[in-house]
Scaffold this motif. Structure first.
Motif, PDB file in Angstrom:
ATOM      1  N   PHE A 133       0.817  -1.224   0.000  1.00 49.95           N
ATOM      2  CA  PHE A 133       0.000   0.000   0.000  1.00 49.95           C
ATOM      3  C   PHE A 133       0.849   1.272   0.000  1.00 49.95           C
ATOM      4  O   PHE A 133       0.584   2.213  -0.749  1.00 49.95           O
ATOM      5  CB  PHE A 133      -0.941   0.005   1.215  1.00 49.95           C
ATOM      6  N   ASN A 134       1.897   1.277   0.815  1.00 48.99           N
ATOM      7  CA  ASN A 134       2.706   2.504   0.956  1.00 48.99           C
ATOM      8  C   ASN A 134       3.500   2.855  -0.290  1.00 48.99           C
ATOM      9  O   ASN A 134       4.026   3.964  -0.390  1.00 48.99           O
ATOM     10  CB  ASN A 134       3.645   2.383   2.161  1.00 48.99           C
ATOM     11  N   LEU A 135       3.578   1.931  -1.277  1.00 52.05           N
ATOM     12  CA  LEU A 135       4.295   2.256  -2.512  1.00 52.05           C
ATOM     13  C   LEU A 135       3.357   2.348  -3.719  1.00 52.05           C
ATOM     14  O   LEU A 135       3.806   2.432  -4.862  1.00 52.05           O
ATOM     15  CB  LEU A 135       5.409   1.237  -2.771  1.00 52.05           C
ATOM     16  N   LEU A 136       2.066   2.375  -3.465  1.00 50.06           N
ATOM     17  CA  LEU A 136       1.102   2.557  -4.559  1.00 50.06           C
ATOM     18  C   LEU A 136       1.274   3.951  -5.153  1.00 50.06           C
ATOM     19  O   LEU A 136       1.810   4.847  -4.489  1.00 50.06           O
ATOM     20  CB  LEU A 136      -0.327   2.432  -4.017  1.00 50.06           C
ATOM     21  N   PRO A 137       0.789   4.147  -6.392  1.00 47.07           N
ATOM     22  CA  PRO A 137       0.825   5.499  -6.954  1.00 47.07           C
ATOM     23  C   PRO A 137       0.232   6.512  -5.957  1.00 47.07           C
ATOM     24  O   PRO A 137      -0.722   6.195  -5.242  1.00 47.07           O
ATOM     25  CB  PRO A 137      -0.062   5.382  -8.195  1.00 47.07           C
ATOM     26  N   LYS A 138       0.803   7.699  -5.958  1.00 48.79           N
ATOM     27  CA  LYS A 138       0.448   8.687  -4.933  1.00 48.79           C
ATOM     28  C   LYS A 138      -1.055   8.965  -4.852  1.00 48.79           C
ATOM     29  O   LYS A 138      -1.639   8.981  -3.766  1.00 48.79           O
ATOM     30  CB  LYS A 138       1.212   9.981  -5.220  1.00 48.79           C
ATOM     31  N   GLN A 139      -1.681   9.163  -6.030  1.00 49.29           N
ATOM     32  CA  GLN A 139      -3.105   9.515  -5.999  1.00 49.29           C
ATOM     33  C   GLN A 139      -3.976   8.395  -5.448  1.00 49.29           C
ATOM     34  O   GLN A 139      -5.068   8.637  -4.939  1.00 49.29           O
ATOM     35  CB  GLN A 139      -3.588   9.849  -7.414  1.00 49.29           C
ATOM     36  N   LEU A 140      -3.484   7.174  -5.550  1.00 49.91           N
ATOM     37  CA  LEU A 140      -4.238   6.036  -5.026  1.00 49.91           C
ATOM     38  C   LEU A 140      -4.024   5.920  -3.523  1.00 49.91           C
ATOM     39  O   LEU A 140      -4.959   5.755  -2.738  1.00 49.91           O
ATOM     40  CB  LEU A 140      -3.765   4.770  -5.754  1.00 49.91           C
ATOM     41  N   ARG A 141      -2.769   6.050  -3.157  1.00 48.29           N
ATOM     42  CA  ARG A 141      -2.375   5.922  -1.750  1.00 48.29           C
ATOM     43  C   ARG A 141      -3.026   6.996  -0.881  1.00 48.29           C
ATOM     44  O   ARG A 141      -3.448   6.737   0.232  1.00 48.29           O
ATOM     45  CB  ARG A 141      -0.851   6.074  -1.736  1.00 48.29           C
ATOM     46  N   THR A 142      -3.093   8.191  -1.429  1.00 48.14           N
ATOM     47  CA  THR A 142      -3.630   9.303  -0.639  1.00 48.14           C
ATOM     48  C   THR A 142      -5.142   9.415  -0.787  1.00 48.14           C
ATOM     49  O   THR A 142      -5.750  10.307  -0.226  1.00 48.14           O
ATOM     50  CB  THR A 142      -3.005  10.643  -1.069  1.00 48.14           C
ATOM     51  N   ARG A 143      -5.742   8.549  -1.583  1.00 49.21           N
ATOM     52  CA  ARG A 143      -7.188   8.512  -1.823  1.00 49.21           C
ATOM     53  C   ARG A 143      -7.687   9.811  -2.456  1.00 49.21           C
ATOM     54  O   ARG A 143      -8.819  10.234  -2.215  1.00 49.21           O
ATOM     55  CB  ARG A 143      -7.981   8.192  -0.529  1.00 49.21           C
ATOM     56  N   GLU A 144      -6.818  10.409  -3.251  1.00 49.44           N
ATOM     57  CA  GLU A 144      -7.220  11.599  -4.000  1.00 49.44           C
ATOM     58  C   GLU A 144      -8.332  11.216  -4.984  1.00 49.44           C
ATOM     59  O   GLU A 144      -9.186  12.016  -5.324  1.00 49.44           O
ATOM     60  CB  GLU A 144      -5.980  12.100  -4.743  1.00 49.44           C
ATOM     61  N   LYS A 145      -8.288   9.973  -5.463  1.00 53.93           N
ATOM     62  CA  LYS A 145      -9.335   9.458  -6.359  1.00 53.93           C
ATOM     63  C   LYS A 145     -10.065   8.328  -5.647  1.00 53.93           C
ATOM     64  O   LYS A 145      -9.522   7.683  -4.766  1.00 53.93           O
ATOM     65  CB  LYS A 145      -8.707   8.922  -7.649  1.00 53.93           C
ATOM     66  N   LYS A 146     -11.308   8.078  -6.098  1.00 52.09           N
ATOM     67  CA  LYS A 146     -12.141   7.129  -5.356  1.00 52.09           C
ATOM     68  C   LYS A 146     -12.080   5.694  -5.869  1.00 52.09           C
ATOM     69  O   LYS A 146     -12.948   4.885  -5.582  1.00 52.09           O
ATOM     70  CB  LYS A 146     -13.606   7.598  -5.400  1.00 52.09           C
ATOM     71  N   SER A 147     -11.056   5.370  -6.652  1.00 51.38           N
ATOM     72  CA  SER A 147     -11.019   4.029  -7.240  1.00 51.38           C
ATOM     73  C   SER A 147     -11.023   2.937  -6.172  1.00 51.38           C
ATOM     74  O   SER A 147     -10.595   3.147  -5.045  1.00 51.38           O
ATOM     75  CB  SER A 147      -9.777   3.892  -8.115  1.00 51.38           C
ATOM     76  N   LYS A 148     -11.535   1.784  -6.573  1.00 53.60           N
ATOM     77  CA  LYS A 148     -11.708   0.691  -5.612  1.00 53.60           C
ATOM     78  C   LYS A 148     -10.540  -0.288  -5.705  1.00 53.60           C
ATOM     79  O   LYS A 148     -10.001  -0.536  -6.780  1.00 53.60           O
ATOM     80  CB  LYS A 148     -13.014  -0.047  -5.891  1.00 53.60           C
ATOM     81  N   MET A 149     -10.198  -0.870  -4.556  1.00 50.98           N
ATOM     82  CA  MET A 149      -9.117  -1.856  -4.511  1.00 50.98           C
ATOM     83  C   MET A 149      -9.638  -3.148  -3.899  1.00 50.98           C
ATOM     84  O   MET A 149     -10.344  -3.122  -2.892  1.00 50.98           O
ATOM     85  CB  MET A 149      -7.975  -1.341  -3.635  1.00 50.98           C
ATOM     86  N   ILE A 150      -9.267  -4.242  -4.524  1.00 52.40           N
ATOM     87  CA  ILE A 150      -9.582  -5.555  -3.972  1.00 52.40           C
ATOM     88  C   ILE A 150      -8.260  -6.218  -3.626  1.00 52.40           C
ATOM     89  O   ILE A 150      -7.421  -6.424  -4.503  1.00 52.40           O
ATOM     90  CB  ILE A 150     -10.397  -6.385  -4.979  1.00 52.40           C
ATOM     91  N   TYR A 151      -8.059  -6.463  -2.354  1.00 55.53           N
ATOM     92  CA  TYR A 151      -6.814  -7.097  -1.912  1.00 55.53           C
ATOM     93  C   TYR A 151      -7.096  -8.568  -1.636  1.00 55.53           C
ATOM     94  O   TYR A 151      -8.074  -8.894  -0.969  1.00 55.53           O
ATOM     95  CB  TYR A 151      -6.283  -6.429  -0.636  1.00 55.53           C
ATOM     96  N   VAL A 152      -6.238  -9.449  -2.154  1.00 54.54           N
ATOM     97  CA  VAL A 152      -6.410 -10.870  -1.837  1.00 54.54           C
ATOM     98  C   VAL A 152      -5.176 -11.356  -1.084  1.00 54.54           C
ATOM     99  O   VAL A 152      -4.042 -11.093  -1.470  1.00 54.54           O
ATOM    100  CB  VAL A 152      -6.741 -11.719  -3.093  1.00 54.54           C
ATOM    101  N   ALA A 153      -5.448 -12.023   0.040  1.00 56.60           N
ATOM    102  CA  ALA A 153      -4.375 -12.529   0.899  1.00 56.60           C
ATOM    103  C   ALA A 153      -4.484 -14.046   0.988  1.00 56.60           C
ATOM    104  O   ALA A 153      -5.559 -14.619   0.786  1.00 56.60           O
ATOM    105  CB  ALA A 153      -4.499 -11.922   2.298  1.00 56.60           C
ATOM    106  N   ARG A 154      -3.359 -14.689   1.291  1.00 60.42           N
ATOM    107  CA  ARG A 154      -3.338 -16.149   1.401  1.00 60.42           C
ATOM    108  C   ARG A 154      -2.362 -16.547   2.498  1.00 60.42           C
ATOM    109  O   ARG A 154      -1.366 -15.845   2.732  1.00 60.42           O
ATOM    110  CB  ARG A 154      -2.902 -16.741   0.049  1.00 60.42           C
TER     111      ARG A 154
END
Ligand code: A3P
Length: 326
Positions: A133-154
């Motif tokens: 998360f901390n290295l995502l593109p800035k606008q995504l990380r800072t939630r400047e845009k409302k795009s949705k994220m689906i995280y999958v863990a295992r």
């Protein structure tokens, strides 16, 4: 020591340099794209699938894309790398991808400039990343845009086993599982450290734009995960018939046969390209076993204990995540 294991285990014929990029273990060529990732322009209607490698990314991508595009078996035939690009894929993050990119026709030239390709895609875009998360593109990380994220863990033990096979297939790995597990626990595999990755999304999922899924739940009850994902993407619930068709499309056996999603030319492409040298032989397939709890028969009791201790330590302040995943 670990650096030694690393230099001997990844085809020594073609040495790779590594770096710790703000805490993330990557080949040092990551620096070449780091700025373009940081400044990647996000759109409100982007849909992201984010994961640590081998958590079930490909499966989740195929699910998310088909939910987002009102599942139609014909349009589903577009290869995943085209309909759902891997944003930081430039042939520089995970080295193996370079040769796939050159030798496999399902990876056309534009994929070597993935950021550029993704930038030019029409909306709504479906995008894959393995970045924490901390290295995502800035606008995504800072939630400047409302795009949705689906995280999958295992479960990390199954991830480690799956990643070992992946490394033998795509990353020039030519040593034992024992050595690989040391690299995994010692944060010397691409995108490590594992738990920091999972925690980075877990801790940021508060404002309802990250859906946190697990591979294990997808195995246990794919139908519910599909409906949950549909709701998250503001889609109306699927009819029972639609749901059954999509579940069938996403079953392990169908995915294994599906040329749009199974990276079937992986070994052949690596071997033809000789990217890891004359003597390296890529082994295996991408859609491999698709099981959970494989560690029970694959790992020694000592290694299981080492994983459990490591997990306990890493999650000592994340009881809720521990309960969800372990
Ligand atoms: P295994 O190596 O344990 O078989 P990723 O896409 O993140 O690289 O993850 C790959 C893992 O997901 C592999 O795990 C692969 O077999 C598994 N996988 C892919 N499609 C699947 C499906 N439809 N059902 C279950 N597992 C699947």
């Amino acid at each position: 020591d670990l650096d030694n294991i690393l230099s001997l285990s990844i085809s020594p014929e073609v040495p790779i340099r590594y770096m710790n990029y703000h805490g993330m273990f990557v080949p040092d060529s990551y620096q070449l794209i780091a700025d373009s990732i940081e400044n990647f322009q996000i759109r409100d209607d982007d849909v992201w699938v984010c994961s640590f490698p081998k958590a079930g990314t490909t499966w989740t991508q195929e699910m998310v894309w088909n939910i987002g595009n009102n599942f139609d078996p014909d349009t589903a035939k577009t290869p995943l790398p085209i309909k759902f690009p891997f944003v930081e894929f430039t042939g520089t993050t995970t080295t193996g991808w370079i040769s796939l990119n050159k030798a496999d026709s399902t990876f056309p030239d534009h994929m070597s400039k993935s950021v550029e390709y993704a930038t030019n895609l029409p909306s709504p875009r479906f995008l894959k990343t393995h970045l924490p998360f901390n290295l995502l593109p800035k606008q995504l990380r800072t939630r400047e845009k409302k795009s949705k994220m689906i995280y999958v863990a295992r479960n990390p033990k199954d991830v480690c086993i799956s990643y070992y096979h992946h490394y033998k297939l795509l990353e020039g790995y030519c040593s034992t599982f024992e050595n690989f597990s040391k690299l995994f626990l010692g944060d010397k595999v691409y995108y490590a450290p594992f738990w920091d990755h999972v925690i980075s999304y877990w801790d940021n999922k508060g404002n309802n734009d990250i859906l946190f899924l697990t591979y294990e739940n997808m195995k246990k009850d794919l139908g519910s995960v599909i409906q949950q994902t549909a709701a998250f993407l503001n889609k109306s619930p699927m009819s029972p018939e639609q749901l059954n068709r999509l579940k069938e499309h996403l079953s392990f056996d169908s995915m294994k046969k599906n040329p749009a999603a199974n990276y079937e030319n992986a070994a052949e492409s690596i071997n033809a390209s000789k990217i890891f040298g004359e003597n390296f032989k890529a082994e295996g397939v991408f859609i491999r076993k698709g099981e959970y709890g494989q560690w029970k028969s694959f790992m020694s009791p000592e290694l299981i204990e080492r994983f459990d201790e490591w997990t306990k330590l890493k999650l000592k302040n994340h009881r809720d995540l521990f309960d969800r995943m372990i």
